[in-house]
Enzyme design. Structure first.
Site, PDB file in Angstrom:
ATOM      1  N   LYS A  82      53.626 -11.888 -51.296  1.00  0.00           N
ATOM      2  CA  LYS A  82      52.971 -12.854 -52.185  1.00  0.00           C
ATOM      3  C   LYS A  82      53.851 -14.093 -52.377  1.00  0.00           C
ATOM      4  O   LYS A  82      53.358 -15.227 -52.406  1.00  0.00           O
ATOM      5  CB  LYS A  82      52.655 -12.186 -53.521  1.00  0.00           C
ATOM      6  CG  LYS A  82      51.556 -11.130 -53.370  1.00  0.00           C
ATOM      7  CD  LYS A  82      51.500 -10.188 -54.554  1.00  0.00           C
ATOM      8  CE  LYS A  82      50.360  -9.186 -54.411  1.00  0.00           C
ATOM      9  NZ  LYS A  82      50.448  -8.097 -55.407  1.00  0.00           N
TER      10      LYS A  82
ATOM     11  N   GLY B 226      42.984  -4.569 -59.027  1.00  0.00           N
ATOM     12  CA  GLY B 226      41.698  -4.047 -59.464  1.00  0.00           C
ATOM     13  C   GLY B 226      40.568  -4.515 -58.569  1.00  0.00           C
ATOM     14  O   GLY B 226      40.619  -5.605 -57.996  1.00  0.00           O
TER      15      GLY B 226
END
Lengths: 338, 338
Positions: free
Chosen positions: B223, B316
């Protein structure tokens, strides 16, 4: 892109400073080149030149009257005339906020839209008082209305909610939206009295000489009204909100909260049901408790993502100037992509 | 908008669930109507129908083989064939990340761009490993490449940096970018051992059965590489970064930090000079100290605004599904405004 700038205070000068310092960088963004053709101040007169004013000179002037004579320069036009008679692409409103009527800025913004100009505001008054009227006028004129600088200065709180979270449903917003009161409360945490902290905030340029809009909560309430209207279509008015400031908070209140592991914060809250601006005691472990000084924060409660919190500068010339710049860049990109 | 979906795990299903639940709301956004014409899974086969597959049925299936026969349905095509032979508008890559080669997703993304499809990724592998190649291919094809879901799930960290802060110079980024390790550290704060906290993270679906990419820091490093490349053009590789995970942190380390008013966090840092992912002890009063559980946070250091911090969900299905949706909405808006 030809601009008219209303207001040459901290924010207006902040924008001009960015235009000056970032000239090359901005031109590399698809050729964005701002030309300021009009400047309007409340008490120091106006300047208008259809070919553009010199930004470096505007930044160095003590008084607009010192701007040198050049062929085509107009010194006597009033704001309305500059707005109506010029061929500016956009009006930039950076004069002080009037929360009662939004004037005189509101009239100028409507005149600008009516004559085909985009409108960008850091001035909260017109947006808090007459959002629907401005929106409708912009729609009819086919022009853009942007006001990122009205909430959290240049920290992109509205862009986050309106663009980056598009597709989410925002249920409510809650945050620290006034830098002056947060600065005062932070100073009181370290032992200062309310009066001394206010005097310091004024000396540093955070608070106005009449600080009531800040310390009584109206500035935070105006921002809450703008957030509610722009992000989830909730129509709020000052009258419909419970607004309480921080001027009644004493050093004893601060000490009492500290003994319970808590801290006072002025929190603006809006949901689809309504809004309020109360001083609140929150636990020191609460995410908003760590937001100190003039820093602001907002938390959006959303359906798909849960809470999304943005923290950043809540005031300042460069910071609010950046908000105006980013709105202008959006308008510029939109018009060049058509 | 016709789509091919690669990967039908938590994220792919999260996106389909949003398509299903928000159908009317999405259609009200300038008529956005997603049609899934192909679905590809690694071990459970593929489905392709040029007129679109039924989203409700895809969500309820145990196995793709249970999808009912309809005229025109193809069950035997491989991913490459679906990508090349279909007239999809965009490829959605939501399969697991491969940080070594980016494959097989990278090849599919390049094939999609080469055949005129936009590409949207939640899969970090191709972006971390081959950002320049993808960018160049997208440019040549005149198609858009978007990857909001690769960093902080749907919390719009990249959109904030790339769009909302446009005009600012971002000097560096620093944050908590891995939800699994932050969850484990948070649980250890409340007295759990590392092994128990990891087992709980696995039971809750936060950590993979092979958790090494998370706990050894590689997911956070990927990331950081994406943020550095996309936001300030810094080319980083895994080899060039100091990356250390959290598996060596003991309950004693946690207790020792707590006694000093500190907390362990796995912090990813990137600047124009380089990047690293170290476990760091930070003061409990530091803004990142309050970011607990699977919540993520990123702070951009900018020239005009100072620090801007965004806090929100880091993982999620619905959250990462929203990231894919917002990228698709951007592509849709861009193509309808031309």
């Amino acid at each position: 892109m030809k601009l008219i700038l209303i207001g040459l205070g901290t924010v207006g000068r902040g924008l001009l400073r960015i235009f000056h310092d970032k000239r090359a960088e901005l031109e590399s963004l698809d050729g964005f080149r701002p030309i300021v053709i009009g400047v309007v101040t409340r008490t120091r007169g106006t300047l208008y030149h259809p070919d553009g004013l010199e930004i470096e000179r505007l930044l160095s002037l003590e008084r607009l009257g010192d701007y040198p004579d050049t062929p085509g320069l107009e010194r006597g036009w009033d704001a309305e005339r500059i707005v109506r008679a010029s061929d500016a692409d956009a009006l930039v409103e950076a004069s002080p906020s009037n929360f009662q009527t939004g004037q005189p800025a509101l009239g100028l913004c409507l005149a600008a839209l009516a004559t085909g100009k985009h409108v960008v505001l850091a001035n909260k008054g017109p947006v808090a008082v007459a959002y629907d009227e401005l929106r409708e006028q912009a729609k009819q004129a086919g022009r853009l209305l942007r006001f990122e600088g009205t909430v959290m200065a240049g920290t992109p709180s509205l862009r986050l909610g309106m663009q980056a979270l598009l597709g989410c449903r925002i249920e409510s917003a809650r945050g620290i939206l006034n830098g002056t009161t947060n600065y005062i409360l932070t100073q009181m945490e370290s032992g200062m009295s309310y009066d001394d902290a206010l005097a310091q905030a004024q000396a540093l340029g955070y608070a106005e000489s009449d600080p009531s809009a800040d310390v009584d909560g109206w500035d935070a309430a105006a921002k809450a009204i703008i957030v509610a209207r722009a992000l989830f279509g909730k129509h709020l008015t000052f009258d419909a909100m419970q607004v309480k400031g921080i001027s009644a908070i004493t050093p004893e209140d601060i000490a009492f909260a500290r003994a319970s592991g808590e801290r006072w914060k002025l929190i603006a809250e809006v949901s689809r049901d309504g809004g309020s601006v109360p001083p609140v005691r929150i636990s020191v472990s609460h995410p908003l408790a760590g937001v100190s000084g003039t820093t602001n924060a907002i938390t959006y409660a959303t359906d798909l993502l849960g809470d999304v919190t943005l923290i950043g500068a809540g005031a300042g010339g460069a910071q609010t100037g950046f908000a105006l710049l980013s709105d202008l860049l959006e308008i510029y990109t939109d018009s060049t992509s058509r």
